[in-house]
Design a protein around this motif. Structure first.
Motif, PDB file in Angstrom:
ATOM      1  N   MET A 105      53.862  46.368  47.358  1.00 27.78           N
ATOM      2  CA  MET A 105      52.645  46.815  48.046  1.00 27.78           C
ATOM      3  C   MET A 105      51.540  45.766  47.885  1.00 27.78           C
ATOM      4  SD  MET A 105      51.192  50.678  47.752  1.00 27.78           S
ATOM      5  CE  MET A 105      49.752  50.499  46.742  1.00 27.78           C
ATOM      6  N   GLU A 106      50.819  45.483  48.979  1.00 26.43           N
ATOM      7  CA  GLU A 106      49.739  44.486  48.893  1.00 26.43           C
ATOM      8  C   GLU A 106      48.574  45.016  48.071  1.00 26.43           C
ATOM      9  OE1 GLU A 106      47.884  42.776  52.380  1.00 26.43           O
ATOM     10  OE2 GLU A 106      49.874  42.228  53.100  1.00 26.43           O
ATOM     11  N   SER A 107      47.984  44.159  47.207  1.00 28.19           N
ATOM     12  CA  SER A 107      46.818  44.638  46.455  1.00 28.19           C
ATOM     13  C   SER A 107      45.599  44.622  47.374  1.00 28.19           C
ATOM     14  CB  SER A 107      46.590  43.759  45.231  1.00 28.19           C
ATOM     15  OG  SER A 107      46.264  42.467  45.656  1.00 28.19           O
ATOM     16  N   LYS A 108      44.647  45.534  47.092  1.00 25.39           N
ATOM     17  CA  LYS A 108      43.472  45.694  47.952  1.00 25.39           C
ATOM     18  C   LYS A 108      42.626  44.416  47.918  1.00 25.39           C
ATOM     19  CE  LYS A 108      39.507  48.771  48.321  1.00 25.39           C
ATOM     20  NZ  LYS A 108      38.438  47.915  47.859  1.00 25.39           N
ATOM     21  N   GLN A 109      42.165  43.997  49.101  1.00 27.41           N
ATOM     22  CA  GLN A 109      41.300  42.808  49.181  1.00 27.41           C
ATOM     23  C   GLN A 109      39.884  43.179  48.734  1.00 27.41           C
ATOM     24  OE1 GLN A 109      41.724  39.717  50.147  1.00 27.41           O
ATOM     25  NE2 GLN A 109      43.787  39.751  50.963  1.00 27.41           N
ATOM     26  N   PRO A 110      39.240  42.347  47.922  1.00 26.13           N
ATOM     27  CA  PRO A 110      37.844  42.665  47.577  1.00 26.13           C
ATOM     28  C   PRO A 110      36.940  42.417  48.791  1.00 26.13           C
ATOM     29  CG  PRO A 110      38.489  40.534  46.660  1.00 26.13           C
ATOM     30  CD  PRO A 110      39.716  41.106  47.315  1.00 26.13           C
ATOM     31  N   SER A 111      35.962  43.289  48.986  1.00 22.16           N
ATOM     32  CA  SER A 111      34.992  43.071  50.063  1.00 22.16           C
ATOM     33  C   SER A 111      33.879  42.169  49.522  1.00 22.16           C
ATOM     34  CB  SER A 111      34.390  44.408  50.499  1.00 22.16           C
ATOM     35  OG  SER A 111      33.527  44.874  49.480  1.00 22.16           O
ATOM     36  N   PRO A 112      33.066  41.570  50.397  1.00 24.35           N
ATOM     37  CA  PRO A 112      31.941  40.768  49.896  1.00 24.35           C
ATOM     38  C   PRO A 112      31.008  41.557  48.974  1.00 24.35           C
ATOM     39  CG  PRO A 112      32.333  40.296  52.218  1.00 24.35           C
ATOM     40  CD  PRO A 112      33.239  41.442  51.856  1.00 24.35           C
ATOM     41  N   ILE A 113      30.833  42.861  49.244  1.00 26.63           N
ATOM     42  CA  ILE A 113      29.974  43.670  48.345  1.00 26.63           C
ATOM     43  C   ILE A 113      30.630  43.821  46.972  1.00 26.63           C
ATOM     44  CG2 ILE A 113      29.041  45.999  47.931  1.00 26.63           C
ATOM     45  CD1 ILE A 113      27.407  44.631  49.968  1.00 26.63           C
ATOM     46  N   ASP A 114      31.965  44.064  46.964  1.00 27.78           N
ATOM     47  CA  ASP A 114      32.683  44.139  45.675  1.00 27.78           C
ATOM     48  C   ASP A 114      32.472  42.845  44.903  1.00 27.78           C
ATOM     49  OD1 ASP A 114      33.851  46.557  46.430  1.00 27.78           O
ATOM     50  OD2 ASP A 114      35.697  45.608  47.175  1.00 27.78           O
ATOM     51  N   LEU A 115      32.560  41.718  45.626  1.00 22.76           N
ATOM     52  CA  LEU A 115      32.453  40.417  44.955  1.00 22.76           C
ATOM     53  C   LEU A 115      31.037  40.190  44.441  1.00 22.76           C
ATOM     54  CD1 LEU A 115      34.642  38.332  47.413  1.00 22.76           C
ATOM     55  CD2 LEU A 115      35.212  38.983  45.054  1.00 22.76           C
ATOM     56  N   LEU A 116      30.066  40.633  45.243  1.00 24.94           N
ATOM     57  CA  LEU A 116      28.669  40.483  44.804  1.00 24.94           C
ATOM     58  C   LEU A 116      28.456  41.229  43.481  1.00 24.94           C
ATOM     59  CD1 LEU A 116      25.521  40.435  46.846  1.00 24.94           C
ATOM     60  CD2 LEU A 116      25.634  42.237  45.153  1.00 24.94           C
ATOM     61  N   VAL A 117      28.973  42.458  43.432  1.00 26.31           N
ATOM     62  CA  VAL A 117      28.796  43.255  42.209  1.00 26.31           C
ATOM     63  C   VAL A 117      29.592  42.632  41.062  1.00 26.31           C
ATOM     64  CG1 VAL A 117      29.201  45.521  41.153  1.00 26.31           C
ATOM     65  CG2 VAL A 117      28.285  45.375  43.487  1.00 26.31           C
ATOM     66  N   GLU A 118      30.834  42.217  41.352  1.00 21.80           N
ATOM     67  CA  GLU A 118      31.675  41.644  40.285  1.00 21.80           C
ATOM     68  C   GLU A 118      31.062  40.357  39.730  1.00 21.80           C
ATOM     69  OE1 GLU A 118      35.819  41.294  41.262  1.00 21.80           O
ATOM     70  OE2 GLU A 118      36.277  40.340  39.331  1.00 21.80           O
ATOM     71  N   ALA A 119      30.532  39.517  40.637  1.00 23.04           N
ATOM     72  CA  ALA A 119      29.962  38.237  40.183  1.00 23.04           C
ATOM     73  C   ALA A 119      28.694  38.456  39.372  1.00 23.04           C
ATOM     74  CB  ALA A 119      29.659  37.346  41.383  1.00 23.04           C
ATOM     75  N   HIS A 120      27.930  39.524  39.721  1.00 23.14           N
ATOM     76  CA  HIS A 120      26.599  39.680  39.124  1.00 23.14           C
ATOM     77  C   HIS A 120      26.524  40.639  37.941  1.00 23.14           C
ATOM     78  CE1 HIS A 120      25.336  37.712  42.869  1.00 23.14           C
ATOM     79  NE2 HIS A 120      24.266  37.349  42.196  1.00 23.14           N
ATOM     80  N   ALA A 121      27.515  41.524  37.801  1.00 20.47           N
ATOM     81  CA  ALA A 121      27.387  42.580  36.776  1.00 20.47           C
ATOM     82  C   ALA A 121      27.332  42.001  35.360  1.00 20.47           C
ATOM     83  CB  ALA A 121      28.523  43.589  36.898  1.00 20.47           C
ATOM     84  N   GLY A 122      27.941  40.827  35.163  1.00 21.93           N
ATOM     85  CA  GLY A 122      27.950  40.226  33.821  1.00 21.93           C
ATOM     86  C   GLY A 122      26.811  39.246  33.594  1.00 21.93           C
ATOM     87  N   LEU A 123      25.944  39.089  34.585  1.00 22.75           N
ATOM     88  CA  LEU A 123      24.832  38.126  34.439  1.00 22.75           C
ATOM     89  C   LEU A 123      23.614  38.806  33.828  1.00 22.75           C
ATOM     90  CD1 LEU A 123      24.942  36.181  37.837  1.00 22.75           C
ATOM     91  CD2 LEU A 123      26.135  35.683  35.695  1.00 22.75           C
ATOM     92  N   GLU A 124      22.800  38.006  33.170  1.00 19.68           N
ATOM     93  CA  GLU A 124      21.568  38.521  32.586  1.00 19.68           C
ATOM     94  C   GLU A 124      20.646  39.053  33.692  1.00 19.68           C
ATOM     95  OE1 GLU A 124      20.406  39.055  29.689  1.00 19.68           O
ATOM     96  OE2 GLU A 124      18.248  39.167  30.022  1.00 19.68           O
ATOM     97  N   ARG A 125      20.596  38.328  34.813  1.00 19.37           N
ATOM     98  CA  ARG A 125      19.759  38.779  35.926  1.00 19.37           C
ATOM     99  C   ARG A 125      20.494  38.509  37.230  1.00 19.37           C
ATOM    100  NH1 ARG A 125      14.628  37.661  35.123  1.00 19.37           N
ATOM    101  NH2 ARG A 125      14.353  38.251  37.279  1.00 19.37           N
ATOM    102  N   GLN A 126      20.066  39.195  38.294  1.00 19.55           N
ATOM    103  CA  GLN A 126      20.777  39.126  39.568  1.00 19.55           C
ATOM    104  C   GLN A 126      19.992  38.372  40.641  1.00 19.55           C
ATOM    105  OE1 GLN A 126      20.671  42.087  37.634  1.00 19.55           O
ATOM    106  NE2 GLN A 126      22.631  41.287  36.914  1.00 19.55           N
ATOM    107  N   GLY A 127      18.865  37.787  40.256  1.00 21.43           N
ATOM    108  CA  GLY A 127      18.074  37.015  41.207  1.00 21.43           C
ATOM    109  C   GLY A 127      17.118  36.125  40.432  1.00 21.43           C
ATOM    110  N   PRO A 128      16.403  35.231  41.136  1.00 19.34           N
ATOM    111  CA  PRO A 128      15.479  34.321  40.447  1.00 19.34           C
ATOM    112  C   PRO A 128      14.373  35.063  39.688  1.00 19.34           C
ATOM    113  CG  PRO A 128      15.957  33.529  42.654  1.00 19.34           C
ATOM    114  CD  PRO A 128      16.536  34.910  42.569  1.00 19.34           C
TER     115      PRO A 128
END
Ligand code: SAM
Length: 253
Positions: free
Chosen positions: A1-24
């Motif tokens: 079975m194919e694994s689910k593709q991440p959407s750009p929103i999923d990626l935005l959350v995944e990339a940012h959830a571990g950061l100290e801040r999410q914008g400048p």
């Protein structure tokens, strides 16, 4: 079975959830804005809208004796804020809630301070300020950062980039007038320095993007997401004299 593709929103959350801040932004500039608010001990109820994982929410809690509610659309960010509040022993005064900045869960005229870094442009600077006005007590403060034009030259490539992200840039003078139109006395405005973008945000984000590329090798959605983020950095480095985040502070009349 194919694994689910991440959407750009999923990626935005995944990339940012571990950061100290999410914008400048940075602690020093948050502190500089706080210094315009007079006696901080008078602030009993504050809200941080579009708080992300709560970098400035927790900083507000360090400076204020009152309670701070951080609100964000994404549960993953709010969970991190609540975890950090527990770790720092301030969970009795700091609470993260999931919600939208244009549908606030507060009583009218109940807040002494509305804070928002890097988020108001998602619902529109003037629209957000006008709506939030009703939730502040008279004499309450609003403090927001919003991407703005810093010169009279408005490169089309920058205008398009922010329009594609659902935001528009206006001049600082235009935004100050908008703040006054919404029923606030103008208190201060100042631009964030370059390091708030580069050292505080782009550099840690790039490490997170590298992590996504390793986790999803050869995935075109991930590659496009990473390319978009890197394009933002290139644009900023080339055109930063023309635009930037500006802190705007106002007081409800
Ligand atoms: N304030 C945080 C900081 O400076 O690190 C986050 C800034 S990030 C650029 C913008 C934040 O606004 C994101 O966390 C995003 O989820 C949130 N956001 C965007 N639209 C929103 C909405 N309509 N309601 C609540 N949060 C929203």
């Amino acid at each position: 079975m194919e694994s689910k593709q991440p959407s750009p929103i999923d990626l935005l959350v995944e990339a940012h959830a571990g950061l100290e801040r999410q914008g400048p932004g940075c602690a020093k500039e948050t502190g500089r804005a706080l210094a315009f608010l007079g006696d901080l001990d008078l602030i009993a109820n504050a809200a941080d809208l579009g708080c992300g994982t709560g970098a400035q929410t927790l900083l507000l809690a360090q400076h204020l004796k009152g309670s701070v509610v951080g609100l964000d659309l994404f549960p993953a960010f709010v969970d991190v804020l609540n975890g950090r509040a527990r770790e720092q022993g301030v969970a009795d005064r700091v609470r993260g809630v999931v919600g939208s900045m244009d549908d606030l869960p507060f009583q009218r005229e109940s807040l002494d301070l509305i804070w928002s870094e890097g988020a108001i442009d998602n619902i529109g600077f003037e629209r957000g300020l006008a709506y939030w006005h009703g939730f502040l007590k008279q004499g309450g403060y609003v403090a927001v950062t919003c991407p703005s034009w810093l010169t009279d030259e408005h490169p089309a490539v920058i205008e398009r980039f922010w329009a594609d992200a659902g935001s528009r840039l206006d001049s600082v003078a235009y935004n100050i007038e908008a703040l006054q139109r919404c029923g606030y006395q103008f208190v201060a405005a100042f631009a964030l320095p370059e390091t708030c973008w580069t050292d505080e945000y782009f550099t840690p984000r790039e490490a997170a993007l590298e992590g996504l590329l390793r986790k999803y090798p050869g995935n075109e959605i991930v590659e496009a997401f990473v390319a978009d983020n890197r394009h933002e950095v290139e644009l900023y480095l080339e055109y930063q004299q023309h635009y930037g985040y500006v802190f705007y502070l106002g007081r409800k009349r």
